[in-house]
Structure formats: C-alpha cells, structure tokens
Design a protein around this motif. Structure first.
Motif, mmCIF file in Angstrom:
data_model
loop_
_atom_site.group_PDB
_atom_site.id
_atom_site.type_symbol
_atom_site.label_atom_id
_atom_site.label_comp_id
_atom_site.label_asym_id
_atom_site.label_seq_id
_atom_site.Cartn_x
_atom_site.Cartn_y
_atom_site.Cartn_z
ATOM 1 N N ASN A 161 -7.153 -39.952 54.376
ATOM 2 C CA ASN A 161 -6.571 -41.243 54.011
ATOM 3 C C ASN A 161 -6.210 -42.032 55.251
ATOM 4 N N PRO A 162 -6.929 -43.075 55.557
ATOM 5 C CA PRO A 162 -8.009 -43.609 54.746
ATOM 6 C C PRO A 162 -9.384 -43.224 55.268
ATOM 7 N N ASP A 222 -8.447 -40.963 59.289
ATOM 8 C CA ASP A 222 -7.270 -40.089 59.261
ATOM 9 C C ASP A 222 -7.549 -38.958 58.283
HETATM 10 MG MG MG Z 1 -3.276 -42.021 56.874
#
Ligand code: MG
Ligand code: ADP
Length: 694
Positions: free
Chosen positions: A667-668, A680
């Motif tokens: 995410n994302p 991430d």
């Molecule tokens: Mg993140």
C-alpha cells in the motif's frame, strides 16, 4: 455412501443409551419420540438401562454389548463422565455411529474439554463416528426417525437442515406446520467434535430426498474444508453465520490485518463458495424452502403486480435497496398488459391493477403471463393484498399462469408478497402446494427474493509451476522483513517494484539517487516506524543532489541516526492496495481495493480465499464501492483492470507458494493506466509454531 452415513439416517436398530420410563428425563423423551406411532419409524428401538427388561414397550438390555445385533445407531443421554466408557462399549459392539446428546464437554470449560478429548480418542480407536456431544439430535422424515428433542417430526420435503444450535432444530418442526416448509433430514451438530458440516454435505450430495441444504453456523472449525465442501455441493446450500469473532483482536499493524478480520473472511469465503447467504434464521429456512419450490433468480430485474399502488411502491423500494431493480417495461409490453387494465391502472412496473376487484383474476393472469413470457424481467412478485388474497379465483389465476408459462418452457421464479387476513389461509396453502412461495409483507418478500440470487462457486485456481519460495534469514523483532528483502522478493516474483536502494549515509544516498535518476523519494527507516508519512518520514519530489542530502540529514535530526529507503518516484496515478494473510481457519486470503490515504477512511476492499485466477480477481473489483474511481472518474486515467487482475492473481499464487509468510501488505501500488508501481510493501513471517501446521 459410507457406513456411518447409512447408519445415522436409516438405522435398522437404534439404542437409547440411558433410556428411562420417568417422564421429564431425557432418556424418556428420546425413547418416546422414537416410539411415537405417528412418526412411523421403520427400524427397531431398544433401550439400554442397567436393570429394566422393558421400557415404554421397547426391549431393554443392560449394555449395548448384550443388545441384539446389528446395532446401527446409539443415542447417548447419560451423564458426561460415563460417556467415554459407553462409547468404548459401542466400539466393541460394532456400532458405526453415536449421537451424543449429553452436554458438559468442550462447551463447559477445561475439564469438559479433557473429557471430550477422551471421548474422541476412544471413538477414533474403536471406529465409532460421533455426532455432538452437546447436541439436539438427528431426524429423518423419510424413515420416520426422530432421535431428537423435537416435539415431533416436521412434514416431508426437500430441505435438509444442519444446525449447530438446537433451537432451529425445534423451529423446523413448527415452521413446517406454519409455513409448509418440508424437511428431509435434520442434524444438530452441537460441539462438532467429529462429524462436521463438510461430512454431511458429502452425504446430502448423494441423498435423493435432499434438494437444498440449509446450514446454521455458529463457530467454524476447519473453514477451508467447509469452503471446499460447499463449492463442491451439487445442491444449493443456504447459510446463516451467527456470532462474532471471539478471537483476540489482532493488532492493526497493517491494513490487511485490520480489513480482513474473521467475520469479513468468513463472509467472503461463503460468497466465494457459492453459498446463498441469509442474515437471520427465519430467512434461512424460507430461502431454503423457496429454492426447493422455485428456480434461483438469474438476473436482477423484477416485475411487480399489485392491487395496492402504495404496497407496490414499498416493495419496489425494498427490492431496489437489496440490489434488485424494478425496470420500466417497454412500450410494447406495457400496451399488451394495459389491454387488461382499467384506464387508470398502470402497466409501467410496478403494474397497478387498481381496486377494480371484479376483474382481478384476468388482470393478474394477463400481467403475470406477459411478464413471464417477456425478456424484460427475471422474476415476478405478485402482491396479493387483502381482497385479492381472499379471492380464490385470483389464487387460481396466479397458479394457472405459472403452470402455463412453465409448460411453455419458461423457468423464472415467482414469489408472492402476501398481505392477507386470516380468512385467506386456504388460498395461501393452495399457492404453497403449487410450489409458489408466499412471503408475509413486502420486506420479507424483498429479502427472500434477493437471497435467492443465483450463486456459482468461483472455481479456485491451482498453484502450478511455482516452487516453494525460501524464507529470508533475517527479520525484525516482530517478524517483519527488512525492506531490502521485501522489495527483492517481490521483484523476484516479477511484480513491478519501484527501483530502490537502502542507504546508510548521505554519500550512499546521492550515489543511489544518481543511479536511480531523479525525481526520487526518500523514506526514513527506523525500528517501530510503521506509518511513515504520518510522522513526516516520507519526502517525495526530490529533484537533485542537494534535496537528497538535506532530507537525509533532516531524518537524522528528527528520528536519530539510521538508514533510509530511496526510491524512484512513480508517476502520479490511482493508489491501490493489495494484501494477503493466512487465516487460522480459512488459510491464505487475498485482498484488493483502493489504497493510499483513503484506506483508513473507507476500508473499501474485497477479499477472496487464495489462490485465485485473473477472472476471479476481476470479480473482486466489481464489489468495490470505489469501482468508479478505478474506471477513471472525473478526468482520471482508468486503471487497466485486466492487468491489475493479473497482478493480484499472480501475487495470490506467489503468497501461497511462500508458506512461511504470514502477512503481506502492499500500500500503495500506484496505477497509471496499465503501468503499476509498488512503492510501499511490508511482509511478515508466520510465527514458527504456525509454520509447522501449514
Ligand atoms: Mg503505505
Ligand atoms: P506509509 O504508508 O508508511 O505512510 P508510503 O511509503 O506508503 O508510507 O508513502 C506514503 C505516500 O507517499 C504514498 O501513499 C504515496 O502517495 C507517496 N509515495 C511514496 N513512495 C512513492 C514513490 N516512490 N513514488 C510516488 N509516490 C510515493
């Protein structure tokens, strides 16, 4: 069909272990239920009692070992401490299956748990299968077997009920009398120490009398086994899941953990298995009964015919609130129906026949037949309200129209919305007999109709050609992998990771930035730092060497000395989330949805048991409230959903091939049309004791 299945439902001889002639005792109730002449049990009943030679007219023996052979079924109602020994005797007497009614086992604390284990050990060693303990019993309307606490046997029909709670075993009897629901088999599983829902589904698949299975679940033991069994069932399975998770609240260190809790996973797995889902017990039984009478709903368009404009509107509201639609009919179809209606009637849909009661029969018949024969609706809900419900000729017209359509090869469900006085009871019975469900009032009609929407099990993808992925050697104290390993593993899995480096000094940072090329993003890495952007540990848009140096120094001032992750900056786009985790009961689960900063506010994600293929991943996106965002609203570039689906599917397979992995949270992943970039990601090892059981 296995031996215990035959013995449980069609025993030639049953023993009540702990039988009694004293009214009020369980041993009396079970014995008298089995002996009731109106049940008409086709087998023989014997009592097991230390001293009696005869109880309520049944021969009695001091032990199952002394009873005549073969003994197919033992129903045990004696105090808990005596049960293991009695099951041992059953084993010696070659009894294939025992229903243990007695409570005081795993549901009653540690001592009870130990006793249940002892019972199971004895049963397994001696080859006796167990229903219960702590259960309501078993009934089979075909053989007249009522080895249960029920007040009587329900009427015969196609619904087989598996219930964890005895209450719905009881309710089956009264509902069958009140609403004409017919039952084939009823089994209460109590503590489910041995025989479980999956074992019974396997039997019901082959049982000619069972057409639909209704299942009330409180706790789920082996969720994956249940999922496979429902998905494999050739007959519709309707499920009500009650009870919230009692498991410890998982610390919400990742979005995947927070958004894929036990209840969410259970519901996703049930939907994926192809189960019809009911939200309450009455609906469970009514939907099961409706599916024995009518085909499932194969589309969303409903035709409504009513003699009350107000009720037609109310039903329309309630249907549409449940995801169905009441479409305006084409001018051609309207004209056809309007020929039967008075001038002030409406043929648009809902079709309002007005209060012109003298012509109700012909108006209902014309409207119903026209709708059933048209291509414009997938089901019809005639509202029979007060006067129309009281008139037998209207009932006959509805039944006649259904029959005619059926003989013309039309196979669409008809559900009556019944709003009637007591005096109309005979008409309702006639409708039910003709196989037309009658639901009391609009809310129940809408709920039932929506719950019969056809379910197809999503065929799960098999992981092929992937070798087991080795676990990295080093992790932090909480089991999270270091970012270098995370991005390396994802890259090896051919997932689109933003070019990165982990740097420990300003010099290293500058060198890496030049290699990666500007603009770059710098993220501080410190033990325990989870939501980095919340504390200013993510700096985007670094365009040159000076910006990199300043930012690295800032991080050291702010967070103390430490390293940083440097990444190529992805082009702006839609931020998505993809996650996966291993659930204790259901195994690998995959999640996808709208990511970035929205995830906490919206929690708009969809779940599936993994692994999945791309077509199933596509179906996940359809469930998202933010689907419009993905499809590119307000000038935003649409996300290439086919490519995203491929990516989610690949990731789910990869996760399954890494059995040491407990949790994955990306995410994302930033989508710019068909270009995806993971910026991430977090991965956590499964705790060691769990890894062994995977
Ligand atoms: Mg993140
Ligand atoms: P955290 O989730 O720990 O706060 P992230 O690494 O997800 O930190 O970064 C927060 C946000 O910063 C992301 O949602 C994204 O909008 C932006 N971002 C992070 N890395 C990049 C990158 N490499 N390219 C573009 N935007 C990024």
């Amino acid at each position: 069909m296995s031996k215990w299945q035959q013995a449980l439902f069609a025993p030639r001889r049953v023993a009540i272990v702990g039988a009694s002639a004293t009214p009020g005792k369980a041993g009396h109730l079970f014995l008298s239920n089995l002996l009731k002449p109106e049940a008409g049990f086709s087998g023989e009943v014997v009592a097991i009692h230390p001293t009696a030679t005869e109880l309520l007219g049944a021969p009695s023996f001091p032990s199952v070992l002394l009873a005549p052979q073969p003994l197919d079924l033992a129903v045990v109602v004696t105090p808990p401490a005596t049960v293991p020994n009695l099951i041992d005797q059953c084993a010696k007497a070659h009894v294939p299956v025992a229903v243990v009614i007695t409570g005081g086992f795993a549901e009653a604390g540690e001592d009870g748990e130990a006793l249940q284990r002892e019972l199971l050990d004895v049963a397994a060693a001696g080859g006796v299968r167990i229903v219960g303990p702590n259960c309501f019993g078993v009934a089979n309307t075909a053989t007249g077997l009522n080895a249960s606490l029920s007040l009587g046997l329900p009427t015969k029909g196609g619904v087989s009920l598996i219930t964890q709670s005895g209450a719905y075993g009881m309710a089956a009897y009264s509902r069958s009398l009140e609403t004409g629901i017919g039952f084939a088999k009823i089994v209460a599983l109590g503590n489910k120490s041995d025989i479980d829902e999956a074992d019974l589904l396997d039997y019901f698949a082959q049982d000619a009398e069972t057409h639909v299975v209704a299942m009330l679940l409180e706790a789920i033991g082996d969720g994956r086994k249940l999922f496979e069994a429902i998905a494999a069932s050739p007959k519709p399975v309707v499920v009500l899941k009650t009870g919230r998770s009692t498991g410890a609240q998982r610390a919400a260190a990742s979005h995947t953990a927070a958004l894929s809790g036990d209840t969410a996973v259970t519901l996703a797995a049930l939907r994926q298995s192809g189960a019809y889902i009911a939200e309450d017990g009455l609906t469970l039984l009514d939907v099961a009964a409706a599916l024995t009478r009518q085909p499932p709903l194969r589309g969303r368009r409903i035709g409504v015919i009513t003699n009350s404009g107000g009720t037609g509107v109310e039903l329309t509201d309630l249907l549409e609130a449940r995801g169905l639609i009441v479409p305006a009919l084409s001018p051609g179809l309207q004209a056809k129906i309007a020929t039967a209606l008075p001038a002030h009637g409406s043929a648009i849909n809902p079709i309002d026949v007005t209060t012109e009661w003298a012509r109700f029969a012909i108006m209902y018949e014309t409207a119903l037949l026209s709708l059933l024969h048209s291509e414009e609706v997938d089901a019809v809900a005639p509202v029979l309200l007060q006067r129309s419900a009281l008139m037998p000729e209207v009932t006959d017209a509805v039944i006649g129209a259904c029959k005619r359509a059926q003989s013309d090869g039309v196979n669409k469900p008809v559900h009556v919305c019944w709003v009637a006085p007591q005096g109309a009871e005979a008409n309702r019975e006639k409708l039910l007999k003709a196989g037309i469900p009658c639901h009391a009032w609009p809310a129940a009609t809408a709920t039932n109709l929506a719950a019969t929407s056809v379910r197809k099990p999503q065929l799960r993808h098999k992981v092929t050609g992937t070798h087991a992925i080795p676990a990295p050697l080093e992790v932090n104290a909480d089991g999270w992998l270091f970012s270098n390993d995370v991005f390396r593993l994802l890259q090896e899995a051919e997932l689109p990771v933003a070019p990165w480096a982990v740097v420990a000094t300003t010099d290293e940072a500058v060198k890496a930035a030049e290699k990666i090329d500007y603009p770059v993003v710098l993220k501080a890495e410190r033990p325990g730092l989870v939501h980095k952007s919340d504390v200013g540990a993510v700096r985007t848009n670094l365009l040159d060497r000076a910006a990199v140096v300043t930012t690295f120094r800032d991080f050291c001032d702010k967070f103390g000395p430490g390293s940083a992750l440097i990444q190529k900056q992805a082009a702006p786009g839609t931020e998505l989330v993809v996650g996966a985790r291993r659930d204790n009961s259901f195994g690998a689960v995959v999640m996808a949805g709208l990511g970035g900063v929205w995830i906490e506010a919206l929690g708009d994600v969809s779940l599936r048991l993994a692994p999945i293929d791309a077509s199933e991943a596509l179906s996940m996106f359809e469930e998202l409230k933010g689907l419009k965002v993905l499809k590119g609203s307000r000038g935003r570039k649409p996300v290439d959903l086919r490519d995203f689906a491929q990516l989610v599917a690949r990731l789910s397979c990869w996760f399954c091939a890494a059995p040491w992995l407990g949790e994955l949270d990306i995410n994302p992943i930033i989508a710019d049309g068909a270009a995806f970039t993971i910026v991430d990601a977090r991965l956590r090892l499964l705790p060691v004791q769990k890894q062994e059981s995977v």
